[in-house]
Design a protein around this motif. Structure first.
Motif, PDB file in Angstrom:
ATOM      1  N   THR A 151       0.838  -1.190   0.000  1.00  0.00           N
ATOM      2  CA  THR A 151       0.000   0.000   0.000  1.00  0.00           C
ATOM      3  C   THR A 151       0.879   1.247   0.000  1.00  0.00           C
ATOM      4  O   THR A 151       2.013   1.216   0.466  1.00  0.00           O
ATOM      5  CB  THR A 151      -0.924   0.022   1.230  1.00  0.00           C
ATOM      6  OG1 THR A 151      -0.125  -0.064   2.401  1.00  0.00           O
ATOM      7  CG2 THR A 151      -1.908  -1.133   1.198  1.00  0.00           C
ATOM      8  N   PRO A 152       0.368   2.369  -0.497  1.00  0.00           N
ATOM      9  CA  PRO A 152       1.190   3.571  -0.601  1.00  0.00           C
ATOM     10  C   PRO A 152       1.304   4.364   0.705  1.00  0.00           C
ATOM     11  O   PRO A 152       1.787   5.476   0.714  1.00  0.00           O
ATOM     12  CB  PRO A 152       0.447   4.396  -1.654  1.00  0.00           C
ATOM     13  CG  PRO A 152      -0.965   3.985  -1.516  1.00  0.00           C
ATOM     14  CD  PRO A 152      -0.922   2.528  -1.147  1.00  0.00           C
ATOM     15  N   PHE A 153       0.861   3.807   1.800  1.00  0.00           N
ATOM     16  CA  PHE A 153       0.940   4.504   3.079  1.00  0.00           C
ATOM     17  C   PHE A 153       1.151   3.494   4.188  1.00  0.00           C
ATOM     18  O   PHE A 153       1.015   2.291   3.991  1.00  0.00           O
ATOM     19  CB  PHE A 153      -0.340   5.306   3.350  1.00  0.00           C
ATOM     20  CG  PHE A 153      -1.576   4.459   3.376  1.00  0.00           C
ATOM     21  CD1 PHE A 153      -1.979   3.859   4.544  1.00  0.00           C
ATOM     22  CD2 PHE A 153      -2.314   4.243   2.235  1.00  0.00           C
ATOM     23  CE1 PHE A 153      -3.114   3.055   4.577  1.00  0.00           C
ATOM     24  CE2 PHE A 153      -3.444   3.444   2.250  1.00  0.00           C
ATOM     25  CZ  PHE A 153      -3.842   2.853   3.422  1.00  0.00           C
ATOM     26  N   GLY A 154       1.510   3.979   5.334  1.00  0.00           N
ATOM     27  CA  GLY A 154       1.685   3.113   6.486  1.00  0.00           C
ATOM     28  C   GLY A 154       1.411   3.893   7.749  1.00  0.00           C
ATOM     29  O   GLY A 154       1.237   5.113   7.720  1.00  0.00           O
ATOM     30  N   PHE A 155       1.382   3.201   8.859  1.00  0.00           N
ATOM     31  CA  PHE A 155       1.175   3.819  10.156  1.00  0.00           C
ATOM     32  C   PHE A 155       2.287   3.391  11.089  1.00  0.00           C
ATOM     33  O   PHE A 155       2.752   2.262  11.031  1.00  0.00           O
ATOM     34  CB  PHE A 155      -0.166   3.396  10.770  1.00  0.00           C
ATOM     35  CG  PHE A 155      -1.353   3.850   9.977  1.00  0.00           C
ATOM     36  CD1 PHE A 155      -1.833   5.135  10.138  1.00  0.00           C
ATOM     37  CD2 PHE A 155      -1.971   3.007   9.078  1.00  0.00           C
ATOM     38  CE1 PHE A 155      -2.937   5.573   9.405  1.00  0.00           C
ATOM     39  CE2 PHE A 155      -3.066   3.429   8.347  1.00  0.00           C
ATOM     40  CZ  PHE A 155      -3.542   4.723   8.514  1.00  0.00           C
ATOM     41  N   GLU A 208       8.093   8.172   1.831  1.00  0.00           N
ATOM     42  CA  GLU A 208       8.755   7.539   2.967  1.00  0.00           C
ATOM     43  C   GLU A 208       8.617   6.013   2.894  1.00  0.00           C
ATOM     44  O   GLU A 208       9.553   5.286   3.253  1.00  0.00           O
ATOM     45  CB  GLU A 208       8.170   8.047   4.276  1.00  0.00           C
ATOM     46  CG  GLU A 208       8.401   9.529   4.503  1.00  0.00           C
ATOM     47  CD  GLU A 208       7.599  10.081   5.646  1.00  0.00           C
ATOM     48  OE1 GLU A 208       8.190  10.796   6.467  1.00  0.00           O
ATOM     49  OE2 GLU A 208       6.378   9.804   5.725  1.00  0.00           O
ATOM     50  N   MET A 209       7.466   5.533   2.423  1.00  0.00           N
ATOM     51  CA  MET A 209       7.271   4.081   2.276  1.00  0.00           C
ATOM     52  C   MET A 209       8.232   3.515   1.241  1.00  0.00           C
ATOM     53  O   MET A 209       8.762   2.418   1.417  1.00  0.00           O
ATOM     54  CB  MET A 209       5.827   3.756   1.882  1.00  0.00           C
ATOM     55  CG  MET A 209       4.816   3.990   2.981  1.00  0.00           C
ATOM     56  SD  MET A 209       5.146   3.084   4.506  1.00  0.00           S
ATOM     57  CE  MET A 209       4.884   1.417   3.978  1.00  0.00           C
ATOM     58  N   THR A 210       8.473   4.265   0.176  1.00  0.00           N
ATOM     59  CA  THR A 210       9.439   3.826  -0.831  1.00  0.00           C
ATOM     60  C   THR A 210      10.823   3.698  -0.211  1.00  0.00           C
ATOM     61  O   THR A 210      11.537   2.720  -0.449  1.00  0.00           O
ATOM     62  CB  THR A 210       9.472   4.815  -2.017  1.00  0.00           C
ATOM     63  OG1 THR A 210       8.170   4.847  -2.601  1.00  0.00           O
ATOM     64  CG2 THR A 210      10.477   4.399  -3.063  1.00  0.00           C
ATOM     65  N   ASP A 211      11.221   4.662   0.619  1.00  0.00           N
ATOM     66  CA  ASP A 211      12.524   4.605   1.288  1.00  0.00           C
ATOM     67  C   ASP A 211      12.601   3.427   2.255  1.00  0.00           C
ATOM     68  O   ASP A 211      13.614   2.729   2.320  1.00  0.00           O
ATOM     69  CB  ASP A 211      12.791   5.902   2.057  1.00  0.00           C
ATOM     70  CG  ASP A 211      13.007   7.093   1.149  1.00  0.00           C
ATOM     71  OD1 ASP A 211      13.316   6.889  -0.046  1.00  0.00           O
ATOM     72  OD2 ASP A 211      12.870   8.228   1.635  1.00  0.00           O
ATOM     73  N   ARG A 213      10.742   0.565   2.296  1.00  0.00           N
ATOM     74  CA  ARG A 213      10.642  -0.750   1.634  1.00  0.00           C
ATOM     75  C   ARG A 213      11.708  -0.976   0.576  1.00  0.00           C
ATOM     76  O   ARG A 213      11.994  -2.103   0.222  1.00  0.00           O
ATOM     77  CB  ARG A 213       9.260  -0.899   1.013  1.00  0.00           C
ATOM     78  CG  ARG A 213       8.194  -0.991   2.067  1.00  0.00           C
ATOM     79  CD  ARG A 213       6.896  -1.388   1.463  1.00  0.00           C
ATOM     80  NE  ARG A 213       5.906  -1.499   2.529  1.00  0.00           N
ATOM     81  CZ  ARG A 213       4.626  -1.372   2.351  1.00  0.00           C
ATOM     82  NH1 ARG A 213       4.152  -1.125   1.160  1.00  0.00           N
ATOM     83  NH2 ARG A 213       3.790  -1.487   3.346  1.00  0.00           N
ATOM     84  N   GLY A 214      12.232   0.107   0.031  1.00  0.00           N
ATOM     85  CA  GLY A 214      13.264  -0.033  -1.009  1.00  0.00           C
ATOM     86  C   GLY A 214      12.696  -0.329  -2.385  1.00  0.00           C
ATOM     87  O   GLY A 214      13.444  -0.640  -3.293  1.00  0.00           O
ATOM     88  N   ILE A 215      11.365  -0.256  -2.533  1.00  0.00           N
ATOM     89  CA  ILE A 215      10.715  -0.452  -3.833  1.00  0.00           C
ATOM     90  C   ILE A 215       9.645   0.605  -3.987  1.00  0.00           C
ATOM     91  O   ILE A 215       9.198   1.199  -3.003  1.00  0.00           O
ATOM     92  CB  ILE A 215      10.077  -1.864  -3.969  1.00  0.00           C
ATOM     93  CG1 ILE A 215       9.022  -2.089  -2.857  1.00  0.00           C
ATOM     94  CG2 ILE A 215      11.126  -2.946  -3.934  1.00  0.00           C
ATOM     95  CD1 ILE A 215       8.200  -3.335  -3.045  1.00  0.00           C
ATOM     96  N   GLU A 216       9.225   0.855  -5.210  1.00  0.00           N
ATOM     97  CA  GLU A 216       8.166   1.809  -5.463  1.00  0.00           C
ATOM     98  C   GLU A 216       6.844   1.276  -4.913  1.00  0.00           C
ATOM     99  O   GLU A 216       6.567   0.088  -4.970  1.00  0.00           O
ATOM    100  CB  GLU A 216       8.031   2.064  -6.963  1.00  0.00           C
ATOM    101  CG  GLU A 216       9.177   2.853  -7.551  1.00  0.00           C
ATOM    102  CD  GLU A 216       9.223   4.287  -7.054  1.00  0.00           C
ATOM    103  OE1 GLU A 216       8.155   4.910  -6.906  1.00  0.00           O
ATOM    104  OE2 GLU A 216      10.327   4.773  -6.803  1.00  0.00           O
ATOM    105  N   VAL A 217       6.049   2.171  -4.379  1.00  0.00           N
ATOM    106  CA  VAL A 217       4.709   1.801  -3.919  1.00  0.00           C
ATOM    107  C   VAL A 217       3.698   2.427  -4.868  1.00  0.00           C
ATOM    108  O   VAL A 217       3.940   3.476  -5.442  1.00  0.00           O
ATOM    109  CB  VAL A 217       4.441   2.278  -2.463  1.00  0.00           C
ATOM    110  CG1 VAL A 217       5.353   1.552  -1.504  1.00  0.00           C
ATOM    111  CG2 VAL A 217       4.601   3.766  -2.329  1.00  0.00           C
ATOM    112  N   PRO A 218       2.551   1.779  -5.080  1.00  0.00           N
ATOM    113  CA  PRO A 218       1.560   2.334  -5.998  1.00  0.00           C
ATOM    114  C   PRO A 218       0.944   3.617  -5.432  1.00  0.00           C
ATOM    115  O   PRO A 218       0.829   3.778  -4.229  1.00  0.00           O
ATOM    116  CB  PRO A 218       0.503   1.231  -6.103  1.00  0.00           C
ATOM    117  CG  PRO A 218       0.660   0.431  -4.859  1.00  0.00           C
ATOM    118  CD  PRO A 218       2.102   0.532  -4.481  1.00  0.00           C
ATOM    119  N   LEU A 219       0.588   4.521  -6.317  1.00  0.00           N
ATOM    120  CA  LEU A 219      -0.041   5.774  -5.862  1.00  0.00           C
ATOM    121  C   LEU A 219      -1.498   5.763  -6.078  1.00  0.00           C
ATOM    122  O   LEU A 219      -2.218   5.275  -6.609  1.00  0.00           O
ATOM    123  CB  LEU A 219       0.568   6.976  -6.577  1.00  0.00           C
ATOM    124  CG  LEU A 219       2.038   7.203  -6.240  1.00  0.00           C
ATOM    125  CD1 LEU A 219       2.592   8.360  -7.043  1.00  0.00           C
ATOM    126  CD2 LEU A 219       2.205   7.493  -4.767  1.00  0.00           C
TER     127      LEU A 219
END
Length: 53
Positions: free
Chosen positions: A6-10, A42-45, A47-53
């Motif tokens: 997911t493109p976000f996290g908590f 921040e999620m991309t950083d 996880r080290g992979i692109e996240v969907p927008l």
């Protein structure tokens, strides 16, 4: 919690230094714990992979 890409996290932080998860209904209201929304860049950083927008 990483169940999907997911493109976000908590994130939840224990500001008291006790190392306890939130367990009282007023833990966020009193400031004992804080919740943060992690943005897509921040999620991309993290996880080290692109996240969907």
């Amino acid at each position: 919690m990483e169940s999907s890409n997911t493109p976000f996290g908590f994130a939840i932080q224990d500001t008291s230094g006790l190392g306890l998860d939130p367990f009282r209904r007023d833990d966020f209201l009193t400031g004992r714990t804080a919740m943060y929304l992690i943005e897509p860049d921040e999620m991309t950083d993290i996880r080290g992979i692109e996240v969907p927008l």
